[in-house]
Motif scaffolding. Structure first.
Motif, PDB file in Angstrom:
ATOM      1  N   SER A  25     -78.096 -22.824 -48.822  1.00  0.00           N
ATOM      2  CA  SER A  25     -78.399 -23.486 -50.101  1.00  0.00           C
ATOM      3  C   SER A  25     -80.117 -23.945 -49.787  1.00  0.00           C
ATOM      4  O   SER A  25     -80.485 -24.317 -48.941  1.00  0.00           O
ATOM      5  N   VAL A  43     -84.488 -23.984 -41.350  1.00  0.00           N
ATOM      6  CA  VAL A  43     -84.244 -24.373 -40.168  1.00  0.00           C
ATOM      7  C   VAL A  43     -83.439 -23.234 -39.271  1.00  0.00           C
ATOM      8  O   VAL A  43     -83.726 -23.272 -38.190  1.00  0.00           O
ATOM      9  N   ARG A  72     -75.737 -30.174 -41.631  1.00  0.00           N
ATOM     10  CA  ARG A  72     -75.326 -29.270 -42.612  1.00  0.00           C
ATOM     11  C   ARG A  72     -75.176 -27.910 -42.040  1.00  0.00           C
ATOM     12  O   ARG A  72     -74.178 -27.166 -42.316  1.00  0.00           O
ATOM     13  N   LEU A  73     -76.196 -27.529 -41.486  1.00  0.00           N
ATOM     14  CA  LEU A  73     -76.358 -26.126 -40.674  1.00  0.00           C
ATOM     15  C   LEU A  73     -75.109 -25.901 -39.848  1.00  0.00           C
ATOM     16  O   LEU A  73     -74.573 -24.973 -39.567  1.00  0.00           O
ATOM     17  N   THR A 108     -80.173 -34.572 -41.339  1.00  0.00           N
ATOM     18  CA  THR A 108     -79.289 -33.962 -42.391  1.00  0.00           C
ATOM     19  C   THR A 108     -79.109 -32.739 -42.545  1.00  0.00           C
ATOM     20  O   THR A 108     -78.110 -31.945 -42.387  1.00  0.00           O
ATOM     21  N   HIS A 109     -80.379 -31.875 -42.429  1.00  0.00           N
ATOM     22  CA  HIS A 109     -80.266 -30.383 -42.553  1.00  0.00           C
ATOM     23  C   HIS A 109     -79.720 -29.864 -41.434  1.00  0.00           C
ATOM     24  O   HIS A 109     -79.095 -28.870 -41.701  1.00  0.00           O
ATOM     25  N   THR A 166     -89.225 -21.524 -46.540  1.00  0.00           N
ATOM     26  CA  THR A 166     -90.412 -22.116 -47.247  1.00  0.00           C
ATOM     27  C   THR A 166     -91.639 -21.653 -46.825  1.00  0.00           C
ATOM     28  O   THR A 166     -91.907 -20.741 -45.981  1.00  0.00           O
ATOM     29  N   LYS A 226     -84.651 -25.014 -47.353  1.00  0.00           N
ATOM     30  CA  LYS A 226     -84.722 -25.725 -46.225  1.00  0.00           C
ATOM     31  C   LYS A 226     -83.583 -25.282 -45.102  1.00  0.00           C
ATOM     32  O   LYS A 226     -84.014 -25.189 -43.977  1.00  0.00           O
ATOM     33  N   GLN A 227     -82.518 -25.209 -45.660  1.00  0.00           N
ATOM     34  CA  GLN A 227     -81.433 -24.363 -44.783  1.00  0.00           C
ATOM     35  C   GLN A 227     -81.810 -23.138 -44.050  1.00  0.00           C
ATOM     36  O   GLN A 227     -81.706 -23.083 -42.793  1.00  0.00           O
ATOM     37  N   LEU A 247     -90.818 -27.212 -42.353  1.00  0.00           N
ATOM     38  CA  LEU A 247     -90.212 -27.780 -43.627  1.00  0.00           C
ATOM     39  C   LEU A 247     -91.197 -28.337 -44.738  1.00  0.00           C
ATOM     40  O   LEU A 247     -90.928 -27.990 -45.917  1.00  0.00           O
ATOM     41  N   GLN A 277     -83.914 -36.923 -42.885  1.00  0.00           N
ATOM     42  CA  GLN A 277     -83.592 -35.663 -43.550  1.00  0.00           C
ATOM     43  C   GLN A 277     -83.468 -34.397 -42.705  1.00  0.00           C
ATOM     44  O   GLN A 277     -82.723 -33.449 -42.876  1.00  0.00           O
ATOM     45  N   LEU A 278     -84.283 -34.278 -41.479  1.00  0.00           N
ATOM     46  CA  LEU A 278     -84.172 -33.393 -40.598  1.00  0.00           C
ATOM     47  C   LEU A 278     -82.907 -33.480 -39.968  1.00  0.00           C
ATOM     48  O   LEU A 278     -82.038 -32.303 -39.755  1.00  0.00           O
TER      49      LEU A 278
END
Length: 590
Positions: free
Chosen positions: A21, A28, A68-69, A64-65, A139, A24-25, A49, A61-62
């Motif tokens: 998504s 990373v 999720r990954l 979280t990313h 990015t 950002k994903q 990022l 936020q980092l």
């Protein structure tokens, strides 16, 4: 699981794309992949990022990313926190960048060894892994930091491939491509010099000289510099008429063999017999009157191509007029069009594209056989799909020799020596693993290595895969690998590394079966392992719910596809074929 960064950043599993998504994903993931197992600090990830203006909640936020990954990747890889950042261990998964760099390096080595035909093939394979601008979808901060170096690497590989094609005298075919590239990259002197060479070699000396002078002016106007030494050397060779043109078909010497395999083991007897067959009568003595043809048969991954390439290199001195090589199946396992194969071979033999345009299959076949007449050329035809595909590719004079690999019987190849390869025995399997991984990697853990080999069931492709993993992953112990392989549900995932993929090879062969054979193999694969070691017609008839005679016919048809082997006490279904069949059938059903 496959990771791709030579184009849009993607994850693929079993032919299915896993969605990443936003930007950002992918950023990373790409940053961790480019680190190749090294720690990527929080600070670096933040800059990639958000640049130099991270949000106040950058740490949260980092986290979280990354979380999720990690959920997206599952247990295929290990994404762990290692201060001051994160590290990604991809295990048995593959990255297109790694495969690209290996093939590009092999192509450079083949070119340095004086084998431009093989170099061109390898460099084309490397370039085929690219699907667009690198790191698409990340990015701008990551793209600006990493994409230029990747793009430059691709351009250098492209220039190397063009050098290989020029060495094979493909000047006519290269001119349109080089014209477009020189327009796209007007300040790139190597491309300009290559186009000058192609033009001069095809009788267009004036255009080659004008191209140099345009480049000279452009470099002076744009950069305030003169052309470099390499471009000036090309200019001087054009002035002195030292650029050679396209050779006539009778004098072009093809050198198309792939590089010899370094980790060869366990086939010494078959190798000696093939060498004797291919060289009999090459000195003009007894046997010089008859065609020399050899066929290597066996299941996918059993080492047919490795043996054929080793034998071809061993006898190449007996064929001073050159060696031809063609793969007869496409990447999706479908048979290649004969006209494409013949055109490829004829161009290597010195025919220009303009000579071949518009010719039908019969005319191409005649040209091919005329080009081989009275010449001592070795022809290696890899992975033939059947007799109809093979017939036009066989020389009709005895001076040349033919070596064919195939999964299916080829009785039409009259007088051929047939070599049927079986999976390796325990000793040869261990020798191959030691040759691939390195003897020091197995020292002191021989029993663990044998446990690894037990799950490979003698299949050379599987052994090379695990050996390469052990060689490239010093931290991976044979005991750990054996434990992972013991799980049938993940075994095929573990038997994948870089461009080596046992499951993909076997599933591709399953997909090539006709519907009846595929359905039968699926049912037989559902039997327990013990039954598959000695599968008889009665057991097969019960599993397939057909009369015994019909079961025998189906079993024999599966033997003809090399997906089932005849044994002393019935038929044998290789354990990895069994797993791949169940996997392929599950994907198809889904």
């Amino acid at each position: 699981m496959e990771f791709r960064i030579l184009g849009r950043v993607e994850i693929r599993e079993g032919g299915r794309q896993i969605t990443l998504s936003g930007t950002k994903q992918p950023t990373v993931l790409a940053a961790l992949l480019l680190a190749r197992g090294e720690v990527v600090s929080d600070g670096k990830l933040s800059r990639l990022l958000w640049g130099w203006n991270p949000p106040p909640t950058v740490s949260a936020q980092l986290y979280t990313h990354v979380s999720r990954l990690r959920r997206l990747l599952g247990d295929h890889v290990s994404l762990t926190r290692v201060a001051p950042g994160y590290v990604l261990d991809i295990g048995a998964c593959s990255v297109d960048l790694d495969a690209y760099e290996r093939m590009a390096a092999s192509g450079r080595e083949a070119m340095a060894a004086g084998d431009p035909g093989t170099a061109g093939l390898l460099l084309r394979e490397a370039l085929s892994l690219w699907s667009g601008p690198p790191l698409s979808g990340v990015t701008e901060h990551l793209a600006e930091a990493e994409a230029p170096a990747l793009a430059e690497s691709r351009l250098v590989t492209l220039e190397n491939r063009i050098d290989a094609d020029l060495a094979c005298r493909a000047h006519h075919q290269l001119t349109p491509e080089l014209t477009a590239l020189t327009t796209q990259f007007p300040l790139r002197e190597r491309l300009r010099g290559q186009l000058m060479t192609a033009l001069a070699a095809t009788g267009r000396k004036g255009e080659a000289l004008r191209l140099y002078h345009r480049g000279h002016r452009l470099l002076a106007d744009e950069l305030g510099v003169d052309p470099g030494q390499e471009l000036n050397a090309v200019y001087q060779s054009v002035l002195d008429d030292r650029v050679t043109g396209t050779a006539a078909p009778a004098t072009a010497v093809p050198l198309m063999l792939p590089p010899d395999v370094a980790d060869f083991a366990g086939r010494e007897g078959q190798l000696d017999a093939l060498q004797a067959e291919l060289t009999e009568g090459t000195g003009g003595g007894p046997g010089s009157w008859r065609p020399r043809r050899a066929v290597i048969l066996g299941m996918p991954g059993v080492g047919k191509t490795a043996l054929a390439v080793r034998a071809a290199h061993a006898v190449r001195a007996h064929f001073p007029d050159g060696q031809l090589f063609a793969r007869l199946r496409a990447d999706d396992d479908t048979p290649r069009a004969l006209s494409d194969v013949l055109t490829e071979l004829l161009r290597t033999l010195g025919h220009s594209g303009s000579e071949l345009d518009g010719l039908d299959l019969g005319a191409l076949t005649n040209r091919y056989r005329e080009a081989l007449a009275d010449r001592r050329i070795l022809v290696l035809l890899d992975d033939a799909a059947g007799e109809a595909q093979l017939a036009p590719l066989l020389p009709n004079t005895p001076e040349s020799a033919v070596l064919v690999t195939s999964r299916v019987p080829l009785p039409w190849v009259a007088g051929a020596r047939i070599t049927v390869l079986e999976p390796l025995g325990d000793r040869a399997a261990f020798e191959l693993l030691a040759a691939t991984a390195g003897e020091m990697r197995l020292s002191g853990c021989e029993e663990d290595a044998r446990s690894v080999l037990a799950h490979c069931a003698g299949l050379p492709l599987a052994i090379r895969t695990v050996g390469t993993r052990l060689a490239c992953r010093p931290q991976l112990q044979p005991r750990t690998l054996a434990h992972r392989l013991a799980d049938e549900h993940r075994r095929l995932d573990e038997l994948r590394f870089g461009g080596l993929d046992v499951g993909a090879r076997l599933r591709s062969a399953w997909n090539a079966l006709d519907p009846e054979s595929a359905a039968a193999l699926d049912r037989l694969a559902g039997l327990d392992g013990a039954a598959n070691e000695g599968l008889d017609a009665d057991t097969a008839a019960a599993a397939l719910v057909v009369p015994r005679a019909e079961a025998e016919r189906i079993l024999e048809s599966l033997v003809d596809t090399a997906m089932l082997q005849p044994g002393r006490y019935g038929y044998r279904l290789h354990p990895l074929v069994r797993l791949a069949s169940r996997s392929a059938a599950g994907v198809t059903a889904a």
